[in-house]
Design a protein around this motif. Sequence first.
Motif, short mmCIF file in Angstrom:
data_model
loop_
_atom_site.label_atom_id
_atom_site.label_comp_id
_atom_site.label_asym_id
_atom_site.label_seq_id
_atom_site.Cartn_x
_atom_site.Cartn_y
_atom_site.Cartn_z
N LYS A 68 1.61 7.09 -7.88
CA LYS A 68 3.07 6.50 -6.71
C LYS A 68 4.16 6.42 -7.10
O LYS A 68 5.27 6.30 -6.60
CB LYS A 68 2.31 5.21 -6.25
N HIS A 104 1.08 -1.80 -11.10
CA HIS A 104 0.29 -2.06 -10.07
C HIS A 104 -0.61 -3.27 -9.72
O HIS A 104 0.15 -4.57 -8.97
CB HIS A 104 -0.21 -1.01 -9.88
N ARG A 108 0.57 -6.29 -8.02
CA ARG A 108 -0.83 -6.46 -5.92
C ARG A 108 -1.02 -8.39 -5.40
O ARG A 108 -1.17 -8.45 -5.57
CB ARG A 108 -1.89 -5.23 -6.60
N TYR A 316 -1.94 9.75 7.78
CA TYR A 316 -2.98 9.23 7.93
C TYR A 316 -2.87 9.08 9.38
O TYR A 316 -4.26 9.04 10.43
CB TYR A 316 -1.95 6.96 8.00
N HIS A 345 -3.51 1.06 -3.03
CA HIS A 345 -2.26 0.71 -2.50
C HIS A 345 -2.42 -0.03 -0.51
O HIS A 345 -2.29 0.80 -0.20
CB HIS A 345 -1.42 2.19 -2.19
N CYS A 347 -3.30 -1.45 2.78
CA CYS A 347 -1.93 -2.70 2.90
C CYS A 347 -2.30 -4.26 2.28
O CYS A 347 -3.67 -4.76 3.54
CB CYS A 347 -1.11 -2.72 4.58
C1 HEM Z 1 3.49 -8.73 7.76
C2 HEM Z 1 3.39 -7.02 8.08
C3 HEM Z 1 2.82 -6.12 6.43
C4 HEM Z 1 3.72 -5.87 5.31
C5 HEM Z 1 4.60 -7.78 4.24
C6 HEM Z 1 2.75 -5.18 4.54
C7 HEM Z 1 3.54 -4.78 3.21
C8 HEM Z 1 2.79 -3.37 2.44
C9 HEM Z 1 3.02 -3.46 1.29
C10 HEM Z 1 3.20 -4.01 0.13
C11 HEM Z 1 2.56 -2.36 0.71
C12 HEM Z 1 2.03 -1.19 -0.95
C13 HEM Z 1 0.85 -1.93 -1.05
C14 HEM Z 1 0.75 -1.72 -2.29
O1 HEM Z 1 1.16 -0.32 -2.89
O2 HEM Z 1 -0.30 -1.86 -3.31
C15 HEM Z 1 1.73 -1.62 2.16
C16 HEM Z 1 1.26 -0.47 1.79
C17 HEM Z 1 0.93 -0.17 3.16
N1 HEM Z 1 0.69 -0.87 4.86
FE1 HEM Z 1 1.60 -2.80 5.12
N2 HEM Z 1 2.53 -4.44 5.63
C18 HEM Z 1 3.04 -4.63 7.03
C19 HEM Z 1 2.10 -4.43 8.08
C20 HEM Z 1 1.72 -3.23 7.73
C21 HEM Z 1 1.53 -2.32 9.23
C22 HEM Z 1 1.83 -3.02 10.85
C23 HEM Z 1 0.90 -1.17 9.38
C24 HEM Z 1 0.65 0.04 10.05
C25 HEM Z 1 -0.65 -0.32 11.10
C26 HEM Z 1 0.96 -0.92 7.23
C27 HEM Z 1 0.21 0.11 6.74
C28 HEM Z 1 0.20 0.21 5.63
C29 HEM Z 1 -0.19 1.41 5.09
C30 HEM Z 1 -0.59 2.52 5.45
C31 HEM Z 1 -0.03 0.78 3.27
C32 HEM Z 1 -0.35 2.26 2.17
C33 HEM Z 1 0.92 2.92 1.47
C34 HEM Z 1 0.52 3.73 1.01
O3 HEM Z 1 -0.92 3.52 0.63
O4 HEM Z 1 0.99 3.74 0.09
N3 HEM Z 1 1.83 -1.79 6.88
N4 HEM Z 1 2.26 -2.96 3.23
#
Ligand code: HEM
Length: 441
Positions: A68, A104, A108, A316, A345, A347
Amino acid sequence: MTLRYLPDAGKLYGPEWTSDPQSVYARLRGRHGPVAPVEIAPGVQAHLVIGYQAAVDVLTNAGGVWSKDSRPWQVRLPDTPGAGAALGMLAHRTNVLYSDGADHARYRKVMTDCYNMIQPHKLREMVIEVSDSLIRRFAATGSADLATEFARPIPLRVFNLLLGRPDADSAALISALYDMMEASGEAGARGTEAYYRYITELIEAKYADRGDDLTSWFIDHPVGLSRQEVLEALVVTLAAGFDPMASLISNTISRMVSDDRYYNSLSNGALSTYDALLEALRAEPPMANYGPYFTTRAVDFHGTWIQPAELVLVSYAAANTEPTHLPDELRSDGGAYLGFGAGAHRCPAADPATLIAMTAIERLTSHLSDLELTVPREELEWRPGPFIRSLAHLPVRFTPIRPDQPGESPWSAQHPSSSTPSDQTSPARPADYATSAPWSS
Ligand code: HEM
């Protein structure tokens, strides 16, 4: 070395892309198979992973070649205006999203522990309060743009409360972030400055006087984040949460109000809000192509030769809509497919994000039960950009309701949490959120 220019690289910008990305995915799939060459901005190339199995292989780091850390890619970017735009979303920061391995795992742990401390009933109350106050602004008019007047303000007002600031301060956060993301030139620079001022003042205030909020939990987490790391944790929470959260709300509503199976559910329960949300996560995931990964060495990946430090984007949206043969009932993701990502990673906020979206939408449809689009869904306007699939506008009409009308209304609901039973707003989950700091027991 940069990617070899391919004349048939798919363009993730321009009117065709913005209005109909699925046609672009279908064409790329036909020409290139599971991994396709694309341009995310003029002169900035990437490999787009559009096959489901290929996407899972990247997300689970099959072969150990995926990182990443964007820095090795960043230093080789051509100096073009397109590169500047791409860097806004891909430039390295010392946070959970751009790190691997032990770093990470450390970041995390803080994110998952602290997000898990958000109590669902408190979060639900916040969302109801914010949703009702937004609905009150347009309920008597009979029409609204639910993207700009409802879906987009909700996450920022809720985050502002979760981070430990009063609702009255949310206007400052909202205007700073909107300017930072959407304005150019001086207004954009002022927005960025105001955004970092908001976060810095918040951190100062919480170091001086802790509260029962996310910022204080980040500060006190036993892994011992530095001040800069606390700032990064706040920045990534807002950045990763705001846009996809708003998109999830509006994408789901747009399905409910334009498809008879859901339309009926507003009044007689044919298919539930949760069904619509899962459908939005599968067919139109908000983080459509925001799965940036970088190769640590050359690899022959599903038939495409990828050099070290090249940008690989997990789509995605394309992976989820590739025909697969796995029946929904056998899936461990409940039908959301890769909507919330997968692997290390994935979410960490999928549960609170689902709760926020469900609560807000059910609040809206319980007050305004005959919502309908003012234009056909195919004609809705989407925001441009290669990464996030998000409606620019969601114009609806409905029977107006007035403050003096009998029955429950957004004006009369004084104890909102009691009117939305928990089993309607929280999807099935294995265990409830923690009620005290995991490090304090
Ligand atoms: C309360 C709202 C949200 C917060 C605080 C949040 C926070 C985060 C954080 C901190 C990561 C990084 C995790 C990591 O790298 O280990 C992440 C990854 C991700 N989030 Fe969320 N998220 C939220 C809402 C959403 C929503 C609504 C979606 C889509 C439906 C979403 C989809 C994703 C995806 C697909 C990743 C993976 C990204 C990757 O593989 O690089 N998130 N989220």
